[in-house]
Every structure is written in C-alpha cells, then in structure tokens.
Motif scaffolding. Structure first.
Motif, PDB file in Angstrom:
ATOM      1  N   VAL A   6      37.665   7.691 -22.000  1.00 18.69           N
ATOM      2  CA  VAL A   6      38.085   8.448 -20.828  1.00 18.69           C
ATOM      3  C   VAL A   6      38.892   7.505 -19.955  1.00 18.69           C
ATOM      4  O   VAL A   6      38.538   6.338 -19.807  1.00 18.69           O
ATOM      5  N   TRP A   8      41.075   7.073 -16.123  1.00 16.64           N
ATOM      6  CA  TRP A   8      41.405   7.574 -14.794  1.00 16.64           C
ATOM      7  C   TRP A   8      42.760   7.001 -14.408  1.00 16.64           C
ATOM      8  O   TRP A   8      43.076   5.856 -14.721  1.00 16.64           O
ATOM      9  N   ARG A  28      42.531  10.606 -10.044  1.00 14.70           N
ATOM     10  CA  ARG A  28      42.354  11.893 -10.708  1.00 14.70           C
ATOM     11  C   ARG A  28      41.288  11.707 -11.778  1.00 14.70           C
ATOM     12  O   ARG A  28      41.458  10.913 -12.698  1.00 14.70           O
ATOM     13  N   LEU A  29      40.194  12.439 -11.636  1.00 16.38           N
ATOM     14  CA  LEU A  29      39.073  12.311 -12.552  1.00 16.38           C
ATOM     15  C   LEU A  29      39.259  13.219 -13.760  1.00 16.38           C
ATOM     16  O   LEU A  29      40.052  14.156 -13.736  1.00 16.38           O
ATOM     17  N   SER A  30      38.515  12.941 -14.813  1.00 13.65           N
ATOM     18  CA  SER A  30      38.678  13.673 -16.071  1.00 13.65           C
ATOM     19  C   SER A  30      38.316  15.146 -15.952  1.00 13.65           C
ATOM     20  O   SER A  30      38.752  15.950 -16.776  1.00 13.65           O
ATOM     21  N   ASP A  31      37.550  15.526 -14.914  1.00 11.82           N
ATOM     22  CA  ASP A  31      37.222  16.945 -14.727  1.00 11.82           C
ATOM     23  C   ASP A  31      38.289  17.688 -13.932  1.00 11.82           C
ATOM     24  O   ASP A  31      38.133  18.854 -13.611  1.00 11.82           O
ATOM     25  N   GLY A  32      39.372  17.003 -13.590  1.00  9.52           N
ATOM     26  CA  GLY A  32      40.473  17.621 -12.854  1.00  9.52           C
ATOM     27  C   GLY A  32      40.376  17.455 -11.350  1.00  9.52           C
ATOM     28  O   GLY A  32      41.317  17.778 -10.638  1.00  9.52           O
ATOM     29  N   SER A  33      39.251  16.948 -10.854  1.00  8.31           N
ATOM     30  CA  SER A  33      39.117  16.758  -9.410  1.00  8.31           C
ATOM     31  C   SER A  33      39.834  15.478  -8.975  1.00  8.31           C
ATOM     32  O   SER A  33      40.158  14.624  -9.801  1.00  8.31           O
ATOM     33  N   GLU A  34      40.087  15.380  -7.690  1.00  8.46           N
ATOM     34  CA  GLU A  34      40.755  14.215  -7.120  1.00  8.46           C
ATOM     35  C   GLU A  34      39.936  13.680  -5.960  1.00  8.46           C
ATOM     36  O   GLU A  34      39.294  14.438  -5.241  1.00  8.46           O
ATOM     37  N   LYS A  73      29.858  10.722  -4.381  1.00  5.18           N
ATOM     38  CA  LYS A  73      30.060  11.891  -5.245  1.00  5.18           C
ATOM     39  C   LYS A  73      29.106  11.835  -6.432  1.00  5.18           C
ATOM     40  O   LYS A  73      28.445  12.824  -6.773  1.00  5.18           O
ATOM     41  N   GLU A  77      25.982  14.394  -7.433  1.00  6.62           N
ATOM     42  CA  GLU A  77      25.874  15.086  -8.719  1.00  6.62           C
ATOM     43  C   GLU A  77      24.531  14.790  -9.400  1.00  6.62           C
ATOM     44  O   GLU A  77      23.917  15.679  -9.989  1.00  6.62           O
TER      45      GLU A  77
END
Length: 91
Positions: A6, A8, A28-34, A73, A77
């Motif tokens: 993975v 970033w 930009r994270l792998s889940d699409g979030s920033e 974050k 989670e």
C-alpha cells in the motif's frame, strides 16, 4: 501469507513572502480519504532571508500536525471497531 503493498501520496505546498512561510501537507489514504494539515514559519527581522529554511520549518510543522491527525484518526477507528478506548504512546 500474502502481503499487500500500500502506498500513500503526500503533497506539500508552500506560500511565502519576505518573512512568512506557510505549508499545507496533504495525504491521500488508500480508502480514498484525505487528511490535511498546516504549518507556519516566521523569519526574525535580523535573520538573513533563507526561503529553504522557512520551507523546512513550516513543512516539518505541517507534517508533524499531519502525523498527529493520523494517530487520532487511527485511534478513533480502533475505538469504533473495538468498543473500547485505545491508548497511544506519546511521541
């Protein structure tokens, strides 16, 4: 066991004038979030004008803030998934 690679992408942008440098760090994270953070540096009026130094200081502060936001974050989670409060090691 198979491992997934993975990556970033982290971006740093700077805005500068004669005495101030502002940095914005964005990952930009792998889940699409920033996650975005800001850093600032000010040159003392007796110091020579060295834009690179201002960038290094403002950039480091933005990256430090970015790291803290990522830790927050991640702990959120963990807490959400586990139903308990996670604990971090202070840096």
């Amino acid at each position: 066991m198979m491992h997934t690679a993975v990556g970033w992408h982290v971006e740093l942008e700077f805005q500068e004038d004669d005495t101030h440098t502002r940095a914005v760090a964005l990952v930009r994270l792998s889940d699409g979030s920033e996650v975005k953070a800001h850093g600032h540096a000010s040159r003392h009026h007796t110091d020579s004008n060295q834009p690179r130094v201002g960038e290094e200081i403002a950039g480091a502060r933005a990256l430090n803030e970015l790291a803290m936001q990522l830790l927050t974050k991640a702990h959120g989670e963990i807490d959400s998934a586990s139903g308990r409060t996670s604990h971090s090691i202070n840096v």
